[in-house]
Structures are given as structure tokens and as C-alpha cells.
Design a protein around this motif. Structure first.
Motif, PDB file in Angstrom:
ATOM      1  N   GLN A 162      -5.220   4.631  -4.919  1.00  0.00           N
ATOM      2  CA  GLN A 162      -4.661   2.979  -4.840  1.00  0.00           C
ATOM      3  C   GLN A 162      -4.131   2.398  -6.206  1.00  0.00           C
ATOM      4  OE1 GLN A 162      -7.272   0.294  -3.262  1.00  0.00           O
ATOM      5  NE2 GLN A 162      -5.810  -1.308  -3.777  1.00  0.00           N
ATOM      6  N   ALA A 163      -4.953   2.970  -7.193  1.00  0.00           N
ATOM      7  CA  ALA A 163      -4.726   2.364  -8.494  1.00  0.00           C
ATOM      8  C   ALA A 163      -3.296   3.075  -9.047  1.00  0.00           C
ATOM      9  CB  ALA A 163      -5.847   2.756  -9.535  1.00  0.00           C
ATOM     10  N   SER A 164      -2.993   4.058  -8.509  1.00  0.00           N
ATOM     11  CA  SER A 164      -1.646   4.736  -9.085  1.00  0.00           C
ATOM     12  C   SER A 164      -0.631   4.227  -8.519  1.00  0.00           C
ATOM     13  CB  SER A 164      -1.871   6.206  -9.045  1.00  0.00           C
ATOM     14  OG  SER A 164      -1.644   6.668  -7.586  1.00  0.00           O
TER      15      SER A 164
ATOM     16  N   GLN B 214     -13.774   7.758  -3.579  1.00  0.00           N
ATOM     17  CA  GLN B 214     -13.236   7.649  -5.371  1.00  0.00           C
ATOM     18  C   GLN B 214     -12.002   7.927  -5.167  1.00  0.00           C
ATOM     19  OE1 GLN B 214     -14.997   5.596  -7.258  1.00  0.00           O
ATOM     20  NE2 GLN B 214     -12.925   5.936  -8.434  1.00  0.00           N
ATOM     21  N   THR B 215     -11.576   9.074  -4.665  1.00  0.00           N
ATOM     22  CA  THR B 215     -10.147   9.754  -4.507  1.00  0.00           C
ATOM     23  C   THR B 215      -9.211   8.750  -3.947  1.00  0.00           C
ATOM     24  OG1 THR B 215     -11.117  11.798  -3.831  1.00  0.00           O
ATOM     25  CG2 THR B 215      -8.826  11.708  -3.882  1.00  0.00           C
ATOM     26  N   MET B 216      -9.527   7.843  -2.923  1.00  0.00           N
ATOM     27  CA  MET B 216      -8.876   6.773  -2.192  1.00  0.00           C
ATOM     28  C   MET B 216      -8.591   5.677  -3.356  1.00  0.00           C
ATOM     29  SD  MET B 216      -7.191   6.653   0.520  1.00  0.00           S
ATOM     30  CE  MET B 216      -6.914   5.837   2.232  1.00  0.00           C
TER      31      MET B 216
ATOM     32  N   PRO C  39       2.684   2.768  -8.010  1.00  0.00           N
ATOM     33  CA  PRO C  39       3.614   2.141  -8.719  1.00  0.00           C
ATOM     34  C   PRO C  39       3.929   0.526  -8.324  1.00  0.00           C
ATOM     35  CG  PRO C  39       4.505   4.086  -7.993  1.00  0.00           C
ATOM     36  CD  PRO C  39       3.382   4.098  -7.186  1.00  0.00           C
ATOM     37  N   TRP C  40       4.142   0.241  -7.229  1.00  0.00           N
ATOM     38  CA  TRP C  40       4.426  -1.298  -7.059  1.00  0.00           C
ATOM     39  C   TRP C  40       3.101  -2.129  -7.124  1.00  0.00           C
ATOM     40  CZ3 TRP C  40       8.493  -3.987  -7.669  1.00  0.00           C
ATOM     41  CH2 TRP C  40       8.495  -5.319  -7.214  1.00  0.00           C
ATOM     42  N   GLY C  41       1.986  -1.300  -7.078  1.00  0.00           N
ATOM     43  CA  GLY C  41       0.531  -1.986  -7.042  1.00  0.00           C
ATOM     44  C   GLY C  41       0.133  -2.507  -5.843  1.00  0.00           C
ATOM     45  N   GLY C  42      -1.314  -2.204  -5.724  1.00  0.00           N
ATOM     46  CA  GLY C  42      -2.002  -2.803  -4.655  1.00  0.00           C
ATOM     47  C   GLY C  42      -1.818  -1.768  -3.288  1.00  0.00           C
ATOM     48  N   MET C  43      -1.933  -2.497  -2.089  1.00  0.00           N
ATOM     49  CA  MET C  43      -2.038  -1.671  -1.028  1.00  0.00           C
ATOM     50  C   MET C  43      -1.206  -2.565   0.210  1.00  0.00           C
ATOM     51  SD  MET C  43      -5.736  -0.739   0.845  1.00  0.00           S
ATOM     52  CE  MET C  43      -6.476  -1.629   0.205  1.00  0.00           C
ATOM     53  N   ALA C  44      -0.475  -1.735   1.008  1.00  0.00           N
ATOM     54  CA  ALA C  44       0.168  -2.309   2.036  1.00  0.00           C
ATOM     55  C   ALA C  44      -0.684  -3.278   2.890  1.00  0.00           C
ATOM     56  CB  ALA C  44       0.937  -1.456   2.886  1.00  0.00           C
ATOM     57  N   SER C  45      -0.188  -4.219   3.404  1.00  0.00           N
ATOM     58  CA  SER C  45      -0.921  -4.967   4.604  1.00  0.00           C
ATOM     59  C   SER C  45      -0.295  -4.061   5.835  1.00  0.00           C
ATOM     60  CB  SER C  45      -0.566  -6.604   4.600  1.00  0.00           C
ATOM     61  OG  SER C  45       0.692  -6.567   4.996  1.00  0.00           O
ATOM     62  N   PRO C  46      -0.878  -4.273   7.132  1.00  0.00           N
ATOM     63  CA  PRO C  46      -0.303  -3.710   8.311  1.00  0.00           C
ATOM     64  C   PRO C  46       1.046  -4.225   8.526  1.00  0.00           C
ATOM     65  CG  PRO C  46      -2.644  -4.251   8.933  1.00  0.00           C
ATOM     66  CD  PRO C  46      -2.425  -4.737   7.223  1.00  0.00           C
ATOM     67  N   ALA C  47       1.131  -5.695   8.172  1.00  0.00           N
ATOM     68  CA  ALA C  47       2.531  -6.240   8.377  1.00  0.00           C
ATOM     69  C   ALA C  47       3.779  -5.562   7.602  1.00  0.00           C
ATOM     70  CB  ALA C  47       2.411  -7.769   8.208  1.00  0.00           C
ATOM     71  N   HIS C  48       3.326  -5.027   6.310  1.00  0.00           N
ATOM     72  CA  HIS C  48       4.234  -4.542   5.591  1.00  0.00           C
ATOM     73  C   HIS C  48       4.849  -3.163   6.359  1.00  0.00           C
ATOM     74  CE1 HIS C  48       2.498  -6.023   1.512  1.00  0.00           C
ATOM     75  NE2 HIS C  48       3.892  -6.425   1.648  1.00  0.00           N
ATOM     76  N   ILE C  49       3.880  -2.467   7.001  1.00  0.00           N
ATOM     77  CA  ILE C  49       4.577  -1.157   7.876  1.00  0.00           C
ATOM     78  C   ILE C  49       4.984  -1.833   9.116  1.00  0.00           C
ATOM     79  CG2 ILE C  49       3.513   0.864   8.612  1.00  0.00           C
ATOM     80  CD1 ILE C  49       3.062   0.480   5.603  1.00  0.00           C
ATOM     81  N   ALA C  50       4.529  -2.654   9.848  1.00  0.00           N
ATOM     82  CA  ALA C  50       4.955  -3.063  11.054  1.00  0.00           C
ATOM     83  C   ALA C  50       6.372  -3.569  10.992  1.00  0.00           C
ATOM     84  CB  ALA C  50       4.077  -3.910  11.589  1.00  0.00           C
ATOM     85  N   ASN C  51       6.630  -4.395   9.786  1.00  0.00           N
ATOM     86  CA  ASN C  51       8.043  -5.079   9.742  1.00  0.00           C
ATOM     87  C   ASN C  51       9.009  -3.778   9.521  1.00  0.00           C
ATOM     88  OD1 ASN C  51       6.682  -7.388   9.409  1.00  0.00           O
ATOM     89  ND2 ASN C  51       6.935  -7.575   7.158  1.00  0.00           N
TER      90      ASN C  51
END
Ligand code: NAD
Length: 254
Positions: A205-207, A199-201, A209-221
Motif C-alpha cells: 500500500q505504501a508503494s 505487513q506485506t500488504m 504511486p498515486w498514494g493511498g488505497m482505492a475506495s470501492p467507489a473508485h473501482i465500481a465507477n
């Protein structure tokens, strides 16, 4: 074609980065407990030695880059495993392969987390990690909770990176860290499934600012960029890739 070694290349962020690098024609030596070129349990001294020896055997002419990505989530037990894999294995593998990276004036990229600043720098567990006392850090962490074990290990590894930036640069190694925010990977699935931390997670996630969750590609890029020649003056950076969460939590610190 560059030659890289990485830990944690089997799944999640590391799996995505490995695929991106090999897809671009680079050679990647992958070290992991599950599958890879070198199978090693980085929680143990033997596993760390097998990792270093296995990479040395496969890259006798040096490495353009080394990525320390293997990590365990806050729900891993015993809690000491988190300190062992997320901090002590990173330092052991990076130190063990530093000369191979220096041989090519290459780069080391450590995967920290945007949770790192959530633990104070003077926390006793963080300090035990930084002093190199694995037994003390493992004993101390068993008295804490999963969040402290995880975020403290990421605080320690980011601080280790900053403290070693100058000597590494002088030795011919560019040292940096990436600090991902919440990212859709098997690690995150385990945390979401946890009764206490799930629930903490979700709230965290809901907080974002840009919204949503990163995909592995967002980080790997971003990691692929930080490893590249285009990034060759980035040195000692803790690069947040977290949809604005760190700026939200610590607007006056950077
Ligand atoms: P993941 O579970 O998909 O990847 C972790 C990798 O580490 C796996 O391939 C796993 O087999 C390997 N590993 C675990 N224990 C090991 C051991 N003892 N020896 C050798 N290899 C071992 O998770 P991920 O989210 O892709 O995590 C990659 C890195 O990103 C970790 O360091 C993690 O802490 C960090 N991170 C993740 C998030 C997130 O939200 N997913 C956020 C911040 C930081």
C-alpha cells in the motif's frame, strides 16, 4: 433500464456497484453466499448450478450484463477454496449464462486483480485452472501459499478472458476484466489482520504511486462505465485501476 446479474454483490466492490446500478434505475440480480436474490455457495458445483438456474428464472428475456465479482482473499483456507471461487466458479457462471447475455448483445465483466501478472503464465497451478481440471488445480494449490493461490487464480481468470474474447465477441458478448489494486473492503481487512500477509500488504500500500488505497467507489465507477453503452467498443480489455502499481512493477508490459 438495463438488467444485470452479478456475483459477490453483498459487500465491498460488488456491493458498491450493485447500489450504483440500482440507484441509476437498473435491475440487478445479486448472487452471493451471504445475502442477495439468489443465495449460493459458488465453491461447489451445486451452488454454481443454483446461481445459473436462479438467474435464468429471474431473467428469461436475457441480460444486458453479467458481473463476476465474488472472490476470496489470499488468507482463505483451505487454499483450494480460492481456486474454486476465484476461477472455477467464474468460468462456470459465465459459461452458464453466456447465451442470456448474447440474447441482448450484452457484456460480461470479470473482476481480476492487479496481482494477476505477479504469477508467471506457465505456472503449473495456473495451467491446471486453464485446462479446466478443478481436482488437479485444487491439489496443486494446496502445496503453495495464499499469495500464489490468490494471484494465480486472478492470472488464470484474466487469461481465460483474453482467450475467450474472440469467440464471445462472435457470439455477441463483449468480454472484459477489471484489475483493481488495493481497495478498502472486508476482503482487504482480512488480509491486513493476517500475521504473515498483513505487513506485506501494508508495504505494498505504501508503494502505490498515486498514494493511498482505492475506495470501492473508485473501482465500481470504472466497472459501471465498462458495462455502459459508452464503453461498447471495449472488448478483451484488462483494465487496471490501481493507482499506477502495475505500471510501476511492469513498465514495459501492457
Ligand atoms: P468482499 O469480501 O467485500 O466481497 C466478496 C464478495 O464475494 C462478498 O459479497 C462475499 O460474500 C462473496 N463470496 C465469497 N465467497 C463466496 C462464495 N463461496 N459463494 C458466493 N459468494 C461468495 O471483497 P472485495 O474486495 O469487494 O472483492 C470483490 C472482488 O474484487 C473479488 O473478486 C476480489 O478478489 C477482487 N479484488 C479485490 C481487491 C481488494 O483490494 N479489495 C483487489 C483486487 C481484486
Amino acid at each position: 433500464m438495463a438488467i444485470y446479474a452479478m456475483t459477490g454483490g453483498a459487500t465491498g466492490i460488488g456491493g458498491e456497484l450493485r447500489q450504483q446500478l440500482t440507484g441509476a434505475g437498473h435491475q440487478v440480480i445479486s448472487v452471493d453466499i451471504k445475502e442477495g436474490d439468489v443465495i449460493a455457495d459458488l465453491s461447489t458445483a451445486e451452488g454454481r448450478k443454483a446461481a445459473v438456474d436462479g438467474v435464468r428464472e429471474r431473467a428469461p428475456d436475457g441480460l444486458d450484463g453479467l458481473i463476476a465479482c465474488a472472490g476470496l482473499p489470499p488468507v482463505a483456507r483451505p487454499l483450494s477454496l480460492i481456486a474454486q471461487v476465484n476461477y472455477f466458479a467464474v468460468v462456470a457462471v459465465v459459461e452458464g449464462l453466456k447465451d442470456l447475455v448474447a440474447q441482448r448483445r450484452g457484456t460480461v465483466l470479470i473482476v481480476s486483480s492487479n496481482s494477476a501478472p505477479m504469477i508467471p503464465a506457465d505456472d503449473a497451478y495456473v495451467q491446471a485452472c486453464l485446462s479446466g481440471d478443478e481436482a488437479a488445480a485444487c491439489a496443486l494449490v494446496e502445496e503453495r501459499d495464499g499469495h500464489v493461490a490468490y494471484a494465480g487464480s486472478k492470472r488464470a481468470v484474466a487469461t481465460w478472458m483474453r482467450r475467450n474474447t474472440v469467440p464471445y465477441a462472435k457470439a455477441g458478448v463483449r468480454l472484459n476484466a477489471v484489475a483493481p489494486g488495493i481497495t478498502q473492503t472486508p476482503l482487504t481487512d482480512q488480509v491486513f489482520a493476517d500475521e504473515q500477509l498483513g505487513q506485506t500488504m501494508r508495504d505494498f500500500q505504501a508503494s502505490v504511486p498515486w498514494g493511498g488505497m482505492a475506495s470501492p467507489a473508485h473501482i465500481a465507477n470504472v466497472m459501471r462505465f465498462m458495462l455502459s453503452e459508452e464503453a461498447s467498443f471495449i472488448c478483451g480489455a484488462m483494465f487496471f485501476v490501481d493507482g499506477g502499481s502495475d505500471a510501476m512493477l511492469r513498465p514495459d508490459h501492457f
